[in-house]
Design an enzyme around this catalytic site. Sequence first.
Site, PDB file in Angstrom:
ATOM      1  N   VAL A  74       0.847  -1.196   0.000  1.00 27.90           N
ATOM      2  CA  VAL A  74       0.000   0.000   0.000  1.00 27.90           C
ATOM      3  C   VAL A  74       0.884   1.249   0.000  1.00 27.90           C
ATOM      4  O   VAL A  74       2.099   1.163   0.084  1.00 27.90           O
ATOM      5  CB  VAL A  74      -0.966   0.028   1.217  1.00 27.90           C
ATOM      6  N   LYS A  75       0.225   2.382  -0.086  1.00 23.01           N
ATOM      7  CA  LYS A  75       0.926   3.651  -0.065  1.00 23.01           C
ATOM      8  C   LYS A  75       1.802   3.716   1.194  1.00 23.01           C
ATOM      9  O   LYS A  75       1.337   3.383   2.286  1.00 23.01           O
ATOM     10  CB  LYS A  75      -0.119   4.769  -0.015  1.00 23.01           C
ATOM     11  N   SER A 128      12.107  -3.001  -6.538  1.00 16.11           N
ATOM     12  CA  SER A 128      12.292  -2.062  -7.640  1.00 16.11           C
ATOM     13  C   SER A 128      11.969  -2.725  -8.963  1.00 16.11           C
ATOM     14  O   SER A 128      12.157  -3.928  -9.127  1.00 16.11           O
ATOM     15  CB  SER A 128      13.726  -1.541  -7.676  1.00 16.11           C
ATOM     16  N   LYS A 182      17.179  -0.036  -0.571  1.00 15.03           N
ATOM     17  CA  LYS A 182      16.278   0.428  -1.637  1.00 15.03           C
ATOM     18  C   LYS A 182      16.342   1.953  -1.760  1.00 15.03           C
ATOM     19  O   LYS A 182      16.328   2.507  -2.863  1.00 15.03           O
ATOM     20  CB  LYS A 182      14.838  -0.020  -1.356  1.00 15.03           C
ATOM     21  N   HIS A 185      19.464   2.809  -3.545  1.00 17.84           N
ATOM     22  CA  HIS A 185      19.217   2.441  -4.951  1.00 17.84           C
ATOM     23  C   HIS A 185      18.514   3.607  -5.667  1.00 17.84           C
ATOM     24  O   HIS A 185      18.905   4.027  -6.747  1.00 17.84           O
ATOM     25  CB  HIS A 185      18.363   1.175  -5.015  1.00 17.84           C
ATOM     26  N   ASN A 186      17.467   4.132  -5.044  1.00 26.93           N
ATOM     27  CA  ASN A 186      16.725   5.228  -5.669  1.00 26.93           C
ATOM     28  C   ASN A 186      17.574   6.490  -5.773  1.00 26.93           C
ATOM     29  O   ASN A 186      17.482   7.217  -6.759  1.00 26.93           O
ATOM     30  CB  ASN A 186      15.443   5.524  -4.882  1.00 26.93           C
ATOM     31  N   GLU A 189      19.703   6.105  -8.619  1.00 22.96           N
ATOM     32  CA  GLU A 189      18.846   6.277  -9.805  1.00 22.96           C
ATOM     33  C   GLU A 189      18.699   7.780 -10.148  1.00 22.96           C
ATOM     34  O   GLU A 189      18.768   8.160 -11.321  1.00 22.96           O
ATOM     35  CB  GLU A 189      17.492   5.635  -9.494  1.00 22.96           C
TER      36      GLU A 189
HETATM   37  P1  NDP Z   1      -1.232   2.438  -5.925  1.00 28.14           P
HETATM   38  O1  NDP Z   1      -1.560   3.874  -5.717  1.00 28.14           O
HETATM   39  O2  NDP Z   1      -1.410   1.848  -7.272  1.00 28.14           O
HETATM   40  O3  NDP Z   1      -2.063   1.566  -4.887  1.00 28.14           O
HETATM   41  C1  NDP Z   1      -2.163   1.951  -3.577  1.00 28.14           C
HETATM   42  C2  NDP Z   1      -2.802   0.826  -2.771  1.00 28.14           C
HETATM   43  O4  NDP Z   1      -2.749   1.193  -1.403  1.00 28.14           O
HETATM   44  C3  NDP Z   1      -4.255   0.577  -3.123  1.00 28.14           C
HETATM   45  O5  NDP Z   1      -4.477  -0.803  -3.139  1.00 28.14           O
HETATM   46  C4  NDP Z   1      -4.989   1.233  -1.950  1.00 28.14           C
HETATM   47  O6  NDP Z   1      -6.214   0.626  -1.657  1.00 28.14           O
HETATM   48  C5  NDP Z   1      -4.033   0.947  -0.831  1.00 28.14           C
HETATM   49  N1  NDP Z   1      -4.220   1.829   0.330  1.00 28.14           N
HETATM   50  C6  NDP Z   1      -3.897   3.140   0.419  1.00 28.14           C
HETATM   51  N2  NDP Z   1      -4.178   3.596   1.638  1.00 28.14           N
HETATM   52  C7  NDP Z   1      -4.677   2.551   2.343  1.00 28.14           C
HETATM   53  C8  NDP Z   1      -5.143   2.397   3.667  1.00 28.14           C
HETATM   54  N3  NDP Z   1      -5.124   3.407   4.541  1.00 28.14           N
HETATM   55  N4  NDP Z   1      -5.575   1.167   4.046  1.00 28.14           N
HETATM   56  C9  NDP Z   1      -5.575   0.137   3.188  1.00 28.14           C
HETATM   57  N5  NDP Z   1      -5.147   0.242   1.922  1.00 28.14           N
HETATM   58  C10 NDP Z   1      -4.701   1.422   1.501  1.00 28.14           C
HETATM   59  O7  NDP Z   1       0.264   2.279  -5.388  1.00 28.14           O
HETATM   60  P2  NDP Z   1       1.496   1.421  -5.997  1.00 28.14           P
HETATM   61  O8  NDP Z   1       1.085   0.013  -6.200  1.00 28.14           O
HETATM   62  O9  NDP Z   1       2.126   2.177  -7.095  1.00 28.14           O
HETATM   63  O10 NDP Z   1       2.520   1.505  -4.781  1.00 28.14           O
HETATM   64  C11 NDP Z   1       2.378   0.749  -3.591  1.00 28.14           C
HETATM   65  C12 NDP Z   1       3.665   0.855  -2.831  1.00 28.14           C
HETATM   66  O11 NDP Z   1       4.734   0.352  -3.628  1.00 28.14           O
HETATM   67  C13 NDP Z   1       4.058   2.277  -2.471  1.00 28.14           C
HETATM   68  O12 NDP Z   1       4.687   2.276  -1.234  1.00 28.14           O
HETATM   69  C14 NDP Z   1       5.066   2.637  -3.537  1.00 28.14           C
HETATM   70  O13 NDP Z   1       5.960   3.636  -3.111  1.00 28.14           O
HETATM   71  C15 NDP Z   1       5.762   1.302  -3.734  1.00 28.14           C
HETATM   72  N6  NDP Z   1       6.445   1.108  -4.999  1.00 28.14           N
HETATM   73  C16 NDP Z   1       5.889   1.534  -6.180  1.00 28.14           C
HETATM   74  C17 NDP Z   1       6.562   1.323  -7.377  1.00 28.14           C
HETATM   75  C18 NDP Z   1       5.950   1.751  -8.658  1.00 28.14           C
HETATM   76  O14 NDP Z   1       6.670   1.707  -9.672  1.00 28.14           O
HETATM   77  N7  NDP Z   1       4.704   2.141  -8.696  1.00 28.14           N
HETATM   78  C19 NDP Z   1       7.868   0.680  -7.416  1.00 28.14           C
HETATM   79  C20 NDP Z   1       8.327   0.205  -6.148  1.00 28.14           C
HETATM   80  C21 NDP Z   1       7.653   0.451  -5.001  1.00 28.14           C
HETATM   81  P3  NDP Z   1      -7.609   1.186  -2.275  1.00 28.14           P
HETATM   82  O15 NDP Z   1      -7.742   0.497  -3.607  1.00 28.14           O
HETATM   83  O16 NDP Z   1      -8.630   0.755  -1.306  1.00 28.14           O
HETATM   84  O17 NDP Z   1      -7.466   2.667  -2.412  1.00 28.14           O
END
Ligand code: NDP
Length: 475
Positions: A74-75, A128, A182, A185-186, A189
């Site tokens: 998640v975020k 990553s 990580k 790494h960033n 990057e």
């Molecule tokens: P998204 O924005 O696509 O998805 C976010 C997810 O978090 C959703 O499933 C959302 O659920 C959930 N969420 C947010 N707040 C809550 C909460 N309070 N309780 C429960 N669920 C919650 O994010 P990403 O998949 O892009 O990123 C996820 C993580 O991975 C982040 O930490 C990001 O920094 C990391 N990351 C991302 C990369 C990328 O390239 N995108 C690469 C490497 C790491 P809901 O659907 O209910 O809103």
Amino acid sequence: ERAVIGVTGLGVMGRNLARNFARHGYPVAVHNRTEAKTKALIEQFGAEGDFLPAETPEAFVASLARPRKIVIMVKAGASTDAVIDEFAPLLEPGDILMDGGNAHFADTRRREKALRERGVHFVGTGISGGEQGALEGPSIMPGGSPEAYEHLGPILEDIAAKVDGVPCCAYVGPDGAGHFVKMVHNGIEYADMQLIAEAYDTLRLGAGMSPEQIAEVFRLWNTGRLESYLIEITTVVLSHRDAATGEPFVDVVLDQAEQKGTGRWTVQTALDLGVPVSGIAEAVFARSLSGHAGMREAARVLPGPSGDGLEPSFADDVEQALYASKLVAYAQGFNEIQAGSAEYGWDIDLGAMATIWRGGCIIRARFLDRIRAAYEADPGVPTLLADASFAAELSRAQRAWRDVTVAAARRGIPAPGFAGSLAYYDALRAERLPAALIQGLRDYFGAHTYRRADRDGVYHTRWELPGNPEIRVDV
Ligand code: NDP
């Protein structure tokens, strides 16, 4: 209880990681706060493997085989804490909670400690590779207890990218080690991208080449020692033309770089640890500067030089400058990992980190094999720049590196990455640094004392007395 692993948080990363597990034959439990995403995953990709969708955290946990292995995607930040608070009461001692988000390593240390007290393993894991990496094989940097890695490691290694058959996943170290690596790494990057941007700018403004011509140059570079994902995608972005205007894509994009924070953390942490990471810092500041539209507008009144154009053959020199500066940025990043490892007692294997970055991640590059070899040859090498084979390359590159830096300065092309890394190189190799003068000034105005190069002891000069007598203050 037949899911081998579970993923909660089915955003971009979580959804693709879950599919990756399923495609590798693992029955995977899936859960998302908003159920629609769980349903969408099953509808679109349910046929790819054995998915066990769960509506509630309780049902999700109940579908997992023990010790339960849960991946939180998640975020980063408060959301991660909220999800941990939701799941922790449902877990039993021995269960494993992995956070694959971009958490700050200090948060990971805090969470690991709190969960350890309940007997739950918390595995802060850097992942990553973006969306495609998550699906097809990311680079994975797991921290936490070795015991947790025994259970989780084989699965993660299975879904990770492979280079020469070696998985881009290895146990990093206790608590926050994985997220720390990580983060660096960033940071690297950021530096890599800044240097690529400076190379482009020097060729564009200095040699008057078009984006397409520069794309060709990068294509050529990508067949040599610079071969990497970032150089490869640079050729694609530079060759792209905007559909609406027919102009080169790079000419229609607003020139203000954004950032999500991991580069900044890398520099903040380096400041705390006292590690000079000037290449990464220049990259973070360059992005920040680009976003200051008002300052940039106001500064248009500042005069620039009128320089001659450069020959396109200058590209060979730019390659040398780019390579040498990149080497500096990586050396600095590895020094930061070394310092973090020492500070927190993580015992991180630096060569192994180079190994797991060879595939899957954004900075994947041929060059990382060389870093691995350098640490294999001498695990205690104080800086990668001192490795014999890198030192030889820097020696060959330095004429061009200096020429490019001078050429950019003469033509008024900002190249803080090239210039800053060259200054770092020169500072490391200097026999004497003007730090001696700084010590003198500090002693003058603040009696801060100094040490002497010729004998032991701590000294102070009585600057206020005639003849400025020196006294030893540590006896
Ligand atoms: P998204 O924005 O696509 O998805 C976010 C997810 O978090 C959703 O499933 C959302 O659920 C959930 N969420 C947010 N707040 C809550 C909460 N309070 N309780 C429960 N669920 C919650 O994010 P990403 O998949 O892009 O990123 C996820 C993580 O991975 C982040 O930490 C990001 O920094 C990391 N990351 C991302 C990369 C990328 O390239 N995108 C690469 C490497 C790491 P809901 O659907 O209910 O809103």
